[in-house]
Design a protein around this motif. Structure first.
Motif, mmCIF file in Angstrom:
data_model
loop_
_atom_site.group_PDB
_atom_site.id
_atom_site.type_symbol
_atom_site.label_atom_id
_atom_site.label_comp_id
_atom_site.label_asym_id
_atom_site.label_seq_id
_atom_site.Cartn_x
_atom_site.Cartn_y
_atom_site.Cartn_z
ATOM 1 N N TRP A 3 0.849 -1.197 0.000
ATOM 2 C CA TRP A 3 0.000 0.000 0.000
ATOM 3 C C TRP A 3 0.880 1.241 0.000
ATOM 4 C CZ3 TRP A 3 0.211 3.511 3.976
ATOM 5 C CH2 TRP A 3 0.823 3.090 5.157
ATOM 6 N N TYR A 4 0.275 2.365 -0.441
ATOM 7 C CA TYR A 4 1.001 3.636 -0.501
ATOM 8 C C TYR A 4 0.058 4.802 -0.248
ATOM 9 C CZ TYR A 4 -0.863 4.654 -5.219
ATOM 10 O OH TYR A 4 -1.676 4.936 -6.284
ATOM 11 N N TRP A 5 0.645 5.932 0.174
ATOM 12 C CA TRP A 5 -0.135 7.164 0.345
ATOM 13 C C TRP A 5 -0.408 7.734 -1.031
ATOM 14 C CZ3 TRP A 5 -1.986 7.010 4.890
ATOM 15 C CH2 TRP A 5 -1.238 6.604 5.981
ATOM 16 N N THR A 6 -1.622 8.162 -1.259
ATOM 17 C CA THR A 6 -2.048 8.620 -2.576
ATOM 18 C C THR A 6 -1.704 10.092 -2.814
ATOM 19 O OG1 THR A 6 -4.231 9.183 -1.740
ATOM 20 C CG2 THR A 6 -3.927 6.940 -2.581
ATOM 21 N N GLY A 7 -2.112 10.600 -3.939
ATOM 22 C CA GLY A 7 -1.865 11.988 -4.356
ATOM 23 C C GLY A 7 -2.132 12.072 -5.836
ATOM 24 N N VAL A 8 -1.294 12.790 -6.564
ATOM 25 C CA VAL A 8 -1.441 12.883 -8.016
ATOM 26 C C VAL A 8 -0.720 11.686 -8.630
ATOM 27 C CG1 VAL A 8 -0.977 14.220 -10.095
ATOM 28 C CG2 VAL A 8 -1.590 15.385 -7.976
ATOM 29 N N GLY A 9 -1.463 10.873 -9.356
ATOM 30 C CA GLY A 9 -0.890 9.683 -9.985
ATOM 31 C C GLY A 9 -0.414 9.966 -11.393
ATOM 32 N N VAL A 16 -7.393 10.423 -3.258
ATOM 33 C CA VAL A 16 -7.268 10.500 -1.801
ATOM 34 C C VAL A 16 -7.190 9.085 -1.241
ATOM 35 C CG1 VAL A 16 -8.414 12.744 -1.606
ATOM 36 C CG2 VAL A 16 -9.775 10.657 -1.508
ATOM 37 N N ASP A 17 -6.714 8.967 -0.008
ATOM 38 C CA ASP A 17 -6.455 7.664 0.594
ATOM 39 C C ASP A 17 -7.702 6.789 0.734
ATOM 40 O OD1 ASP A 17 -3.792 8.377 0.749
ATOM 41 O OD2 ASP A 17 -3.882 8.930 2.862
ATOM 42 N N ASP A 19 -10.003 6.488 -1.645
ATOM 43 C CA ASP A 19 -10.361 5.946 -2.958
ATOM 44 C C ASP A 19 -9.808 4.534 -3.107
ATOM 45 O OD1 ASP A 19 -11.531 8.369 -3.743
ATOM 46 O OD2 ASP A 19 -9.671 9.101 -4.643
ATOM 47 N N TYR A 20 -10.520 3.685 -3.784
ATOM 48 C CA TYR A 20 -10.023 2.334 -4.088
ATOM 49 C C TYR A 20 -9.252 2.415 -5.400
ATOM 50 C CZ TYR A 20 -12.547 -0.192 -0.426
ATOM 51 O OH TYR A 20 -12.983 -0.690 0.783
ATOM 52 N N ILE A 21 -7.958 2.679 -5.268
ATOM 53 C CA ILE A 21 -7.109 2.846 -6.441
ATOM 54 C C ILE A 21 -5.905 1.923 -6.356
ATOM 55 C CG2 ILE A 21 -7.823 5.219 -6.894
ATOM 56 C CD1 ILE A 21 -5.110 6.049 -5.578
ATOM 57 N N VAL A 22 -5.238 1.782 -7.495
ATOM 58 C CA VAL A 22 -4.086 0.888 -7.579
ATOM 59 C C VAL A 22 -3.032 1.482 -8.511
ATOM 60 C CG1 VAL A 22 -5.133 -0.472 -9.445
ATOM 61 C CG2 VAL A 22 -3.369 -1.496 -8.003
ATOM 62 N N ALA A 23 -1.787 1.228 -8.143
ATOM 63 C CA ALA A 23 -0.640 1.529 -8.996
ATOM 64 C C ALA A 23 -0.101 0.198 -9.496
ATOM 65 C CB ALA A 23 0.431 2.279 -8.218
ATOM 66 N N LEU A 24 0.099 0.094 -10.802
ATOM 67 C CA LEU A 24 0.646 -1.113 -11.400
ATOM 68 C C LEU A 24 2.157 -1.007 -11.508
ATOM 69 C CD1 LEU A 24 -1.818 -1.578 -14.415
ATOM 70 C CD2 LEU A 24 -1.968 -2.629 -12.154
ATOM 71 N N SER A 25 2.839 -2.139 -11.597
ATOM 72 C CA SER A 25 4.278 -2.113 -11.849
ATOM 73 C C SER A 25 4.530 -1.328 -13.136
ATOM 74 C CB SER A 25 4.817 -3.533 -11.995
ATOM 75 O OG SER A 25 4.318 -4.130 -13.178
ATOM 76 N N THR A 26 5.705 -0.774 -13.266
ATOM 77 C CA THR A 26 6.024 0.024 -14.454
ATOM 78 C C THR A 26 5.814 -0.789 -15.725
ATOM 79 O OG1 THR A 26 7.622 1.281 -13.164
ATOM 80 C CG2 THR A 26 7.824 1.425 -15.543
ATOM 81 N N PRO A 68 -4.441 3.101 0.823
ATOM 82 C CA PRO A 68 -4.645 2.570 2.178
ATOM 83 C C PRO A 68 -6.015 1.932 2.388
ATOM 84 C CG PRO A 68 -3.518 4.667 2.307
ATOM 85 C CD PRO A 68 -3.933 4.477 0.857
ATOM 86 N N SER A 69 -7.078 2.570 1.907
ATOM 87 C CA SER A 69 -8.414 2.012 2.140
ATOM 88 C C SER A 69 -8.641 0.730 1.345
ATOM 89 C CB SER A 69 -9.501 3.041 1.829
ATOM 90 O OG SER A 69 -9.432 3.437 0.483
ATOM 91 N N ALA A 70 -8.112 0.657 0.144
ATOM 92 C CA ALA A 70 -8.257 -0.569 -0.648
ATOM 93 C C ALA A 70 -7.516 -1.719 0.029
ATOM 94 C CB ALA A 70 -7.747 -0.353 -2.068
ATOM 95 N N PHE A 71 -6.307 -1.447 0.512
ATOM 96 C CA PHE A 71 -5.535 -2.478 1.203
ATOM 97 C C PHE A 71 -6.269 -2.927 2.461
ATOM 98 C CE2 PHE A 71 -2.277 -4.376 3.816
ATOM 99 C CZ PHE A 71 -1.409 -4.971 2.912
ATOM 100 N N GLU A 72 -6.771 -1.965 3.239
ATOM 101 C CA GLU A 72 -7.465 -2.287 4.492
ATOM 102 C C GLU A 72 -8.755 -3.069 4.276
ATOM 103 O OE1 GLU A 72 -7.712 1.591 6.293
ATOM 104 O OE2 GLU A 72 -5.975 1.148 7.562
#
Length: 89
Positions: A3-9, A16-17, A19-26, A68-72
């Motif tokens: 998990w990570y703290w969100t912001g501008v992707g 925001v933390d 939101d149910y969002i995800v970052a993919l590997s590069t 954080p919220s998606a992970f939790e």
């Protein structure tokens, strides 16, 4: 998954933390070709839907970084890293 703290992707939107969002590997992010797609993430009988909004340069291919919220929704953040399965919706 981690998990990570969100912001501008990297997809250009501010998240925001809660939101149910995800970052993919590069490698999986593929220069933004998956921006705004949804993935289903499963862990120990729990399933969530998360939107791709960012890349994760420190993630190995197929690893993901959740808000954080998606992970939790899957496990306590204190676990730090969990073994999930995921796929595009």
């Amino acid at each position: 998954a981690t998990w990570y703290w969100t912001g501008v992707g990297n997809c250009g939107a501010h998240s925001v933390d809660t939101d149910y969002i995800v970052a993919l590997s590069t490698a999986e992010y593929n220069n933004g070709s998956h921006c705004w797609k949804h993935i289903t993430v499963c862990y120990e009988g729990k399933t969530i839907d998360a939107t791709v909004v960012d890349s994760c340069p420190s993630c190995s291919q197929y690893s993901i970084d959740l808000s954080p919220s998606a992970f939790e929704a899957l496990a306590p953040r204190s676990k730090g890293r969990i073994q999930v399965s995921w796929n595009y919706v």
